[in-house]
Motif scaffolding. Structure first.
Motif, PDB file in Angstrom:
ATOM      1  N   ILE A 137       0.824  -1.212   0.000  1.00  0.00           N
ATOM      2  CA  ILE A 137       0.000   0.000   0.000  1.00  0.00           C
ATOM      3  C   ILE A 137       0.858   1.262   0.000  1.00  0.00           C
ATOM      4  CG2 ILE A 137      -1.827   1.238   1.229  1.00  0.00           C
ATOM      5  CD1 ILE A 137      -2.621  -1.478   2.475  1.00  0.00           C
ATOM      6  N   THR A 192      -8.496  -0.237   5.832  1.00  0.00           N
ATOM      7  CA  THR A 192      -8.232  -1.678   5.785  1.00  0.00           C
ATOM      8  C   THR A 192      -8.126  -2.250   7.191  1.00  0.00           C
ATOM      9  OG1 THR A 192      -7.086  -1.461   3.663  1.00  0.00           O
ATOM     10  CG2 THR A 192      -6.673  -3.461   4.922  1.00  0.00           C
ATOM     11  N   TYR A 216      -8.824  -2.618  -4.324  1.00  0.00           N
ATOM     12  CA  TYR A 216      -7.475  -3.162  -4.457  1.00  0.00           C
ATOM     13  C   TYR A 216      -7.279  -3.828  -5.812  1.00  0.00           C
ATOM     14  CZ  TYR A 216      -5.970  -2.324   0.363  1.00  0.00           C
ATOM     15  OH  TYR A 216      -5.582  -1.743   1.550  1.00  0.00           O
ATOM     16  N   SER A 260      -4.447  -1.556  -7.631  1.00  0.00           N
ATOM     17  CA  SER A 260      -3.111  -1.917  -7.147  1.00  0.00           C
ATOM     18  C   SER A 260      -2.040  -1.657  -8.195  1.00  0.00           C
ATOM     19  CB  SER A 260      -3.089  -3.386  -6.721  1.00  0.00           C
ATOM     20  OG  SER A 260      -3.835  -3.559  -5.531  1.00  0.00           O
TER      21      SER A 260
END
Length: 427
Positions: A117, A257, A333, A337
């Motif tokens: 992240i 998260t 995500y 990502s």
């Protein structure tokens, strides 16, 4: 107190599971089945282990044997490569058997993916290989309410100094996430380091009413050196944060998260309490003989059936909400990502509000269920030997992590004014 002086559970008690679980699950359903197996093992003596309050070395080894520490990791390094929504369900399953170990699993999954992240792609690959190929357990010395660790630059290294009042899982970890502020900049830096080194000194002072096997006590960080190359998301040449990594909304996904990690082990603990209580009611609770509508069995009592039905309905609703939020986050995500700048503040904020909703609901329902089950089990269920109290103590302890009132206010601004929250350490 040295590490060898700290009473700890014996990893040898779980030796047989290393061979039993030698192969990783290969589907989402198989991973969740594995998590349920772990919960069943832990549930057999959870009350006794809670009361003994020993450092959970054996329990972390059990998680290693199960493969659950690798659940989110890339397959090319030996991981399960499952999405976060499956990770959340696995946390929930383990927490049904033992809230402390469900919490440790949840924090590990967050800290072990931190570089994904806030790190560069190269850092994320290197750190994932390091963690997954070694089956490491990761703790974190990150507590925003304490003073930040102080970071100084020293040639090709950065040096961390300071202390944290809370440090979940650190004592039993292989790696620890450090976070602090670089001197004279106000800029934060995350880095992973090996836990067993002289500069990381644990206070061994975790003796709270709940989540007693999480080793969430204090830690002192003294001259812990980290190469600049391991400063997550920083450019090693200019020694500045990379705008394409740390200055985009994607980097702030770390906070929602972990908030959803919290809610899922709250939910798992509450579900575990209801399951534990129902077995007790069927086998040990007695019908009330002075009500004027006497029954032969507690399972015929109107008030017992009504309470169990109401608890069950609310937990089902909370689970559906948690699954929806997990799917929303996993989708972000999946979509971003490989394109971090593509995630907008609005998208990030809307998912944060799904997660805030889960936090509110699981806090309310979890506390209500874990205290209310005593009404349907009876006075004898308050015995320490029974251990029904551990479920409430676990949820009560962690729901004080950050006041849920602020989540309600945040959701009120979203519902009333359409405002998404600004990223913070708790949103």
């Amino acid at each position: 107190m040295t590490q060898s002086d700290v009473p700890a559970t014996d990893p040898a008690v779980y030796d047989s599971y290393q061979a039993k679980w030698s192969a990783l699950p290969d589907t989402a359903d198989a991973w969740l089945a594995r998590a349920r197996e772990v919960a069943q093992v832990l549930g057999q003596d959870a009350a006794q282990r809670d009361q003994e309050n020993k450092s959970p070395r054996a329990e972390v080894v059990l998680l290693k044997h199960s493969g659950l520490l690798k659940l989110l990791g890339p397959k090319k390094y030996g991981g399960g490569e499952q999405p976060w929504d499956i990770g959340y369900k696995a946390i929930r399953e383990v927490a049904k058997g033992d809230g402390s170990i469900g919490m440790l699993l949840g924090y590990h999954l967050l800290w072990s993916t931190t570089a994904n992240i806030v790190g560069t792609p190269e850092q994320a690959e290197r750190i994932q290989e390091w963690i997954i190929s070694n089956n490491y357990f990761v703790g974190g010395a990150v507590n925003p309410r304490d003073s930040d660790l102080k970071i100084t630059s020293d040639g090709e290294d950065i040096v961390f100094n300071g202390a944290k009042f809370f440090n979940t899982g650190g004592v039993v970890s292989d790696l620890t996430v450090l976070e602090g502020v670089l001197d004279n900049t106000g800029e934060h830096i995350f880095a992973l380091v090996e836990t067993r080194q002289p500069g990381i000194q644990f206070a061994h002072n975790w003796h709270n009413i709940g989540l007693r096997l999480t080793e969430s006590g204090g830690v002192k960080i003294e001259n812990v050196r980290v190469p600049w190359a391991d400063a997550l998301g920083w450019d090693t040449a200019s020694k500045t944060p990379r705008d394409d990594v740390l200055k985009v909304p994607f980097a702030s996904l770390l906070l929602p998260t972990i908030q959803l990690v919290f809610s899922n082990f709250y939910l798992g603990i509450a579900q575990g309490a209801l399951d534990f209580a129902s077995k007790y009611t069927v086998t040990s609770t007695r019908a009330w003989p002075f009500g004027g509508d006497n029954k032969d069995s507690p399972t015929e009592e109107f008030y017992i059936l009504e309470r169990y039905g109401n608890f069950f309905a609310h937990l089902r609703a909370a689970e559906a909400l948690a699954d929806r939020a997990g799917n929303e986050l996993a989708t972000l995500y999946s979509q971003h990502s490989d394109n971090r700048p593509g995630l907008t503040s609005q998208q990030r904020g809307e998912v944060a509000e799904w997660i805030a909703s889960v936090k509110v609901v699981t806090t309310d329902v979890g506390l209500r269920v874990t205290s209310g089950v005593f009404e349907v089990t009876g006075a004898r269920a308050t015995s320490l030997k029974v251990g029904l109290d551990r479920f409430w103590r676990d949820i009560r302890t962690h729901t004080l992590h950050d006041p849920v009132a602020y989540k309600n206010r945040e959701l009120g601004r979203y519902a009333l004014l359409g405002e998404v929250p600004e990223p913070s350490w708790y949103t």
